[in-house]
Design a protein around this motif. Structure first.
Motif, PDB file in Angstrom:
ATOM      1  N   TYR A   4       0.936  -1.234   0.057  1.00 15.74           N
ATOM      2  CA  TYR A   4       0.121  -0.204  -0.054  1.00 15.74           C
ATOM      3  C   TYR A   4       0.859   1.007   0.021  1.00 15.74           C
ATOM      4  CZ  TYR A   4       1.065   1.088   4.832  1.00 15.74           C
ATOM      5  OH  TYR A   4       1.846   1.664   5.970  1.00 15.74           O
ATOM      6  N   VAL A  23      -7.853  -9.036  -1.645  1.00 17.62           N
ATOM      7  CA  VAL A  23      -8.468  -8.594  -0.334  1.00 17.62           C
ATOM      8  C   VAL A  23      -9.783  -9.037  -0.336  1.00 17.62           C
ATOM      9  CG1 VAL A  23      -9.317  -6.530   1.077  1.00 17.62           C
ATOM     10  CG2 VAL A  23      -7.016  -6.488  -0.054  1.00 17.62           C
ATOM     11  N   TRP A  26     -13.237  -5.555   1.052  1.00 18.08           N
ATOM     12  CA  TRP A  26     -12.668  -4.211   1.172  1.00 18.08           C
ATOM     13  C   TRP A  26     -13.270  -3.259   2.177  1.00 18.08           C
ATOM     14  CZ3 TRP A  26      -8.321  -3.053  -1.026  1.00 18.08           C
ATOM     15  CH2 TRP A  26      -7.888  -3.794  -2.093  1.00 18.08           C
ATOM     16  N   PHE A  29     -11.628  -3.986   5.433  1.00 21.83           N
ATOM     17  CA  PHE A  29     -10.317  -3.700   5.094  1.00 21.83           C
ATOM     18  C   PHE A  29     -10.149  -2.035   5.376  1.00 21.83           C
ATOM     19  CE2 PHE A  29      -6.636  -1.985   2.593  1.00 21.83           C
ATOM     20  CZ  PHE A  29      -5.636  -2.723   2.828  1.00 21.83           C
ATOM     21  N   TYR A  33      -8.200  -0.342   8.758  1.00 21.85           N
ATOM     22  CA  TYR A  33      -7.064   0.396   8.559  1.00 21.85           C
ATOM     23  C   TYR A  33      -7.353   1.953   8.596  1.00 21.85           C
ATOM     24  CZ  TYR A  33      -4.595  -4.108   7.619  1.00 21.85           C
ATOM     25  OH  TYR A  33      -4.132  -5.390   7.718  1.00 21.85           O
ATOM     26  N   PRO A 277      -4.393  -8.521   4.152  1.00 18.97           N
ATOM     27  CA  PRO A 277      -5.443  -8.460   3.364  1.00 18.97           C
ATOM     28  C   PRO A 277      -6.978  -8.722   4.298  1.00 18.97           C
ATOM     29  CG  PRO A 277      -4.531 -10.411   2.661  1.00 18.97           C
ATOM     30  CD  PRO A 277      -3.521  -9.653   3.565  1.00 18.97           C
ATOM     31  N   THR A 278      -6.308  -9.479   5.378  1.00 16.10           N
ATOM     32  CA  THR A 278      -7.461  -9.833   6.261  1.00 16.10           C
ATOM     33  C   THR A 278      -7.472  -9.151   7.568  1.00 16.10           C
ATOM     34  OG1 THR A 278      -6.448 -11.908   6.631  1.00 16.10           O
ATOM     35  CG2 THR A 278      -8.274 -11.902   5.036  1.00 16.10           C
ATOM     36  N   PRO A 279      -7.497  -8.012   8.110  1.00 17.70           N
ATOM     37  CA  PRO A 279      -7.171  -7.459   9.151  1.00 17.70           C
ATOM     38  C   PRO A 279      -7.925  -8.027  10.358  1.00 17.70           C
ATOM     39  CG  PRO A 279      -8.458  -5.946   7.958  1.00 17.70           C
ATOM     40  CD  PRO A 279      -8.126  -7.100   7.014  1.00 17.70           C
TER      41      PRO A 279
END
Length: 282
Positions: A4, A23, A26, A29, A33, A277-279
């Motif tokens: 990113y 991802v 989204w 995500f 973040y 991609p998977t917080p």
């Protein structure tokens, strides 16, 4: 992990990710973040934590000007059809990769052209509309200088709905307390961004409560255009070029007699890194 980059336009900051990144969600995500306490950058005390949105970009190196498809996911997990400072960050991101000075940006609100000259980026913003159906409003006529939740409001769309409220001094307004009632007012069936603006010697000061962020942001490009267009509509200025100053810096809005508005201002690349991609939600 996925790559990113973080950019901001006059303080309006965005995490930028290539659309090809794997991802699965989204919205989740963006919610994770963009969080101002636990989001991107939280591991570095010298960096601003979180963001005003995640820009998902699909770049196509067309034979004339590069074209990019832009999707914006907001901190609440929703999406927005247009974001002026976001589009300016997109153009700078593309220019950093291609060396171009012209970028074509496809957004849900329509196709926009941008020009990049170093740190300065100008983007077409479409033609502001006061039509009730375009905004939309829960009424058949425009809303210009009328009372909404105790404030004198002018409503328009600059790609997304805006309520503009002119005051004597924006620093006297408790935006977090005052804006939500207008943002959720019955007259706005899809909600609205709420802008407080004050006339100055050089233009207009601006503070904006953004729908989807659900709080005040350091800048709002569509809001700056809304302030300039509303000021023209109610007779506070007759100038085609209007300076609008949110807390994050100065923007220039061109409102021609015919044709699209143009938003111009600086864009800064902040930093880059990798994210899951998977917080994990806080």
């Amino acid at each position: 992990m996925i790559r990113y980059e973080k950019y901001h336009g006059t303080g309006n900051d965005f995490v930028i990710v290539d659309a090809n990144a794997d991802v699965p969600d989204w919205s989740a995500f963006a919610t994770a973040y963009c969080d101002r306490e636990t989001g991107v950058g939280a591991d570095d005390p010298d960096r601003e934590t979180g963001a005003d949105g995640v820009l998902v970009l699909d770049l196509d190196a067309a034979p004339t000007a590069p074209e990019v498809e832009m999707r914006l996911y907001q901190p609440d997990g929703g999406t927005a059809a247009m974001c002026g400072n976001g589009a300016r960050c997109v153009a700078r991101w593309v220019a950093d990769r291609t060396g171009t000075e012209e970028v074509i940006i496809h957004t849900p609100a329509g196709t926009r052209r941008a020009e990049v000259h170093g740190d300065e980026v100008a983007v077409e913003m479409g033609v502001p509309s006061f039509d009730s159906a375009d905004i939309p409003l829960n009424r058949d006529r425009p809303l210009v200088e009328e009372q909404v939740e105790g404030w004198e409001v002018t409503a328009l769309t600059t790609g997304v709905p805006h309520a503009v409220i002119f005051v004597d001094d924006v620093s006297d307004v408790d935006v977090e307390a005052a804006a939500p009632a207008v943002r959720h007012a019955d007259v706005f069936p899809e909600g609205a961004n709420v802008n407080f603006a004050a006339e100055t010697a050089s233009g207009f000061d601006q503070r904006t409560f953004e729908r989807g962020v659900e709080g005040e942001t350091d800048a709002c490009g569509t809001g700056a255009v809304a302030v300039a267009a509303a000021a023209r509509r109610i007779g506070l200025t007759d100038d085609e070029s209007v300076s609008v100053s949110p807390p994050g810096g100065d923007l220039t809005v061109l409102i021609p007699r015919k044709g699209p508005a143009v938003l111009r201002g600086p864009v800064t690349r902040e930093f880059e890194g990798e994210l899951s991609p998977t917080p994990t939600q806080p």
